[in-house]
Design a protein around this motif. Structure first.
Motif, short mmCIF file in Angstrom:
data_model
loop_
_atom_site.label_atom_id
_atom_site.label_comp_id
_atom_site.label_asym_id
_atom_site.label_seq_id
_atom_site.Cartn_x
_atom_site.Cartn_y
_atom_site.Cartn_z
N LEU A 63 0.86 -1.19 0.00
CA LEU A 63 0.00 0.00 0.00
C LEU A 63 0.89 1.23 0.00
CD1 LEU A 63 -2.64 1.59 0.26
CD2 LEU A 63 -2.53 1.22 2.75
N ILE A 64 0.73 2.08 -1.02
CA ILE A 64 1.51 3.30 -1.15
C ILE A 64 0.56 4.48 -1.01
CG2 ILE A 64 3.03 4.65 -2.64
CD1 ILE A 64 3.68 1.96 -4.08
N GLY A 65 0.80 5.32 -0.01
CA GLY A 65 -0.08 6.45 0.25
C GLY A 65 0.59 7.77 -0.07
N LEU A 66 -0.08 8.61 -0.85
CA LEU A 66 0.38 9.96 -1.14
C LEU A 66 -0.42 10.93 -0.27
CD1 LEU A 66 0.43 9.55 -5.01
CD2 LEU A 66 2.46 9.94 -3.61
N SER A 67 0.25 11.59 0.66
CA SER A 67 -0.42 12.47 1.63
C SER A 67 -1.67 11.80 2.22
CB SER A 67 -0.81 13.80 0.97
OG SER A 67 0.33 14.56 0.68
N PRO A 68 -1.54 10.59 2.73
CA PRO A 68 -2.71 9.89 3.28
C PRO A 68 -3.09 10.44 4.65
CG PRO A 68 -0.76 8.58 3.64
CD PRO A 68 -0.31 9.79 2.85
N ASN A 69 -4.37 10.55 4.90
CA ASN A 69 -4.86 11.09 6.18
C ASN A 69 -4.95 9.97 7.21
OD1 ASN A 69 -5.95 12.74 8.11
ND2 ASN A 69 -7.96 12.90 7.15
N ASN A 70 -3.80 9.43 7.59
CA ASN A 70 -3.78 8.20 8.37
C ASN A 70 -4.23 8.36 9.82
OD1 ASN A 70 -3.03 6.09 6.60
ND2 ASN A 70 -0.94 6.92 6.52
N GLY A 116 2.14 -8.83 6.93
CA GLY A 116 2.14 -9.34 5.56
C GLY A 116 2.01 -8.29 4.48
N VAL A 117 1.74 -7.04 4.86
CA VAL A 117 1.57 -5.96 3.88
C VAL A 117 2.70 -4.95 4.03
CG1 VAL A 117 0.06 -4.12 3.04
CG2 VAL A 117 -0.94 -6.22 3.98
N LYS A 118 3.26 -4.53 2.90
CA LYS A 118 4.27 -3.46 2.91
C LYS A 118 3.56 -2.11 2.82
CE LYS A 118 7.83 -6.22 0.59
NZ LYS A 118 8.76 -6.27 1.73
N TYR A 119 4.14 -1.10 3.44
CA TYR A 119 3.55 0.24 3.45
C TYR A 119 4.60 1.28 3.08
CZ TYR A 119 -0.15 -1.93 6.30
OH TYR A 119 -1.15 -2.74 6.79
N THR A 120 4.23 2.17 2.19
CA THR A 120 5.05 3.34 1.89
C THR A 120 4.17 4.58 1.99
OG1 THR A 120 6.55 2.14 0.40
CG2 THR A 120 6.46 4.55 0.17
N VAL A 121 4.62 5.57 2.73
CA VAL A 121 3.91 6.84 2.86
C VAL A 121 4.79 7.94 2.30
CG1 VAL A 121 2.96 8.54 4.46
CG2 VAL A 121 2.62 6.10 4.90
N ILE A 122 4.24 8.75 1.40
CA ILE A 122 4.96 9.88 0.83
C ILE A 122 4.17 11.14 1.19
CG2 ILE A 122 5.89 10.93 -1.28
CD1 ILE A 122 5.69 8.05 -2.53
N ALA A 123 4.78 12.03 1.96
CA ALA A 123 4.09 13.22 2.46
C ALA A 123 4.88 14.47 2.14
CB ALA A 123 3.86 13.10 3.96
N THR A 124 4.21 15.61 2.23
CA THR A 124 4.86 16.90 2.02
C THR A 124 4.64 17.80 3.23
OG1 THR A 124 4.86 18.94 0.71
CG2 THR A 124 2.82 17.65 0.70
N ASP A 151 1.68 20.35 3.24
CA ASP A 151 0.30 19.86 3.20
C ASP A 151 -0.60 20.82 4.00
OD1 ASP A 151 -2.12 18.34 3.41
OD2 ASP A 151 -0.95 16.52 3.10
N GLU A 152 -1.60 21.35 3.33
CA GLU A 152 -2.52 22.28 3.99
C GLU A 152 -3.85 21.63 4.32
OE1 GLU A 152 -3.89 22.43 -0.26
OE2 GLU A 152 -2.13 21.84 0.90
N VAL A 153 -4.01 20.36 3.97
CA VAL A 153 -5.26 19.63 4.22
C VAL A 153 -5.10 18.65 5.38
CG1 VAL A 153 -6.99 18.06 3.26
CG2 VAL A 153 -6.06 19.91 1.85
N VAL A 154 -4.10 17.79 5.29
CA VAL A 154 -3.78 16.89 6.40
C VAL A 154 -2.81 17.63 7.31
CG1 VAL A 154 -2.80 14.67 7.09
CG2 VAL A 154 -4.11 14.85 4.97
N THR A 155 -3.33 18.12 8.43
CA THR A 155 -2.50 18.90 9.35
C THR A 155 -2.56 18.27 10.75
OG1 THR A 155 -4.31 20.43 9.91
CG2 THR A 155 -2.90 21.01 8.05
N PRO A 156 -1.43 18.19 11.44
CA PRO A 156 -0.10 18.41 10.88
C PRO A 156 0.25 17.33 9.87
CG PRO A 156 0.08 17.41 13.04
CD PRO A 156 -1.37 17.71 12.85
N TYR A 157 1.22 17.60 9.01
CA TYR A 157 1.54 16.62 7.96
C TYR A 157 2.06 15.31 8.54
CZ TYR A 157 6.60 17.49 8.42
OH TYR A 157 7.90 17.57 8.89
N THR A 158 2.59 15.37 9.77
CA THR A 158 3.09 14.15 10.41
C THR A 158 1.96 13.17 10.72
OG1 THR A 158 3.01 15.34 12.51
CG2 THR A 158 5.14 15.23 11.39
N SER A 159 0.71 13.63 10.60
CA SER A 159 -0.43 12.72 10.77
C SER A 159 -0.45 11.66 9.68
CB SER A 159 -1.74 13.51 10.76
OG SER A 159 -2.85 12.69 10.97
#
Length: 292
Positions: A152-159, A210-218, A221-229
């Motif tokens: 699962l690869i997330g681009l600015s995901p609201n995790n 069993g699932v690999k995860y990649t998160v790519i954040a900026t 980010d003005e929507v997911v705040t703080p971006y570390t979320s």
């Protein structure tokens, strides 16, 4: 020309520009539907690309117009790409990703089953933006998706939910605003920090075995705040801050899907390459190697 007429010209120009952009997006989307490697239900996995890639759009998006850059890049790299659609409300055309995320996760599960049945593949890789990068985690954790998703690869995901720069806390002081938002899009309020959905999603850990995860954040980010979320904790997790890859990349929440540096990280993740990094966010970065 009167002053009133002159003042109206910029508004007319903006309207024409918006209409032209929408027309171009529609034309490109129509062309992508016919493009090799994109939504090709006759595709079969090969040794180099054993898993189809499922793209999951974000809130207010749709499958046809969301991935105008990402889908062609992946197809050109040899991947079979399938664009999922979910969360449509019959009252609201074009803008999807609106309904309850539990319902949307069920729609995503059905779509993955369709892809696997059509292609004969055993698993898919999944790329999602914003809600689309977080929603699959519900599918993995509660709907049996862990057996069917390799990466699962997330681009600015609201995790972990957004504070929206304090707006979510303010809305709690005026419950009517939450109720009105729910009428239009339950998915919006479910993405607030500490919402019932977010609490359920993250209880017991961020990841499943069993699932690999990649998160790519900026960091812009003005929507997911703080971006570390955006970050995930767990095994087989790689968190990537875009500005660690390219300090001058100014991508924000909506434009990260157009960043060439983000796309490079997506391709690295799919291929199992982990480039060396000067800085670390979350998990340790290893020297470039193939782990897929």
């Amino acid at each position: 020309m009167t002053a009133k007429a002159a003042g109206a010209l910029p508004m007319v120009g903006e309207g024409l520009a918006a209409a032209q952009s929408a027309a171009v997006a529609t034309q490109v989307a129509a062309a992508l539907t016919q493009a090799p490697g994109i939504d090709d239900w006759s595709a079969r996995p090969d040794e180099e690309h054993p898993r189809p890639v499922v793209l999951v759009h974000g809130t207010f998006g749709n499958a046809e117009t969301y991935w105008l850059v990402t889908a062609p890049i992946l197809a050109a790299a040899g991947y079979s790409v399938f664009r999922a659609d979910y969360g449509a409300d019959p009252r609201i055309p074009v803008f999807h990703g609106l309904t309850s995320m539990e319902k949307s996760a069920q729609e995503l599960a059905a779509f993955v089953d369709q892809v696997l049945a059509a292609t004969g593949a055993k698993q898919v890789d999944m790329i999602g933006h914003s809600q689309g990068g977080m929603l699959p985690r519900y599918y993995l954790k509660f709907l049996g998706g862990a057996k069917k998703v390799h990466h699962l690869i997330g681009l600015s995901p609201n995790n972990h939910g957004t504070t929206a720069h304090g707006m979510t806390a303010l809305m709690k002081q005026y419950p009517i605003t939450l109720e009105l938002t729910d009428v239009v899009s339950p998915a919006c309020t479910e993405q607030h920090k500490d919402s019932a959905f977010m609490t359920k999603l993250n209880e017991g850990g961020d990841t499943v075995p069993g699932v690999k995860y990649t998160v790519i954040a900026t960091k812009y980010d003005e929507v997911v705040t703080p971006y570390t979320s955006c970050w995930l904790k767990g095994t087989d997790v790689r968190n990537v801050l875009l500005q660690d890859v390219c300090p001058t990349d100014l991508s924000m929440h909506g434009t990260i899907v157009y960043s060439p540096y983000a796309m490079r990280e997506v391709l690295n993740a799919l291929a199992g390459r982990v480039p060396a990094a000067k800085k670390k966010e979350g998990t340790a970065a290893a020297k470039e190697t193939t782990t897929a």
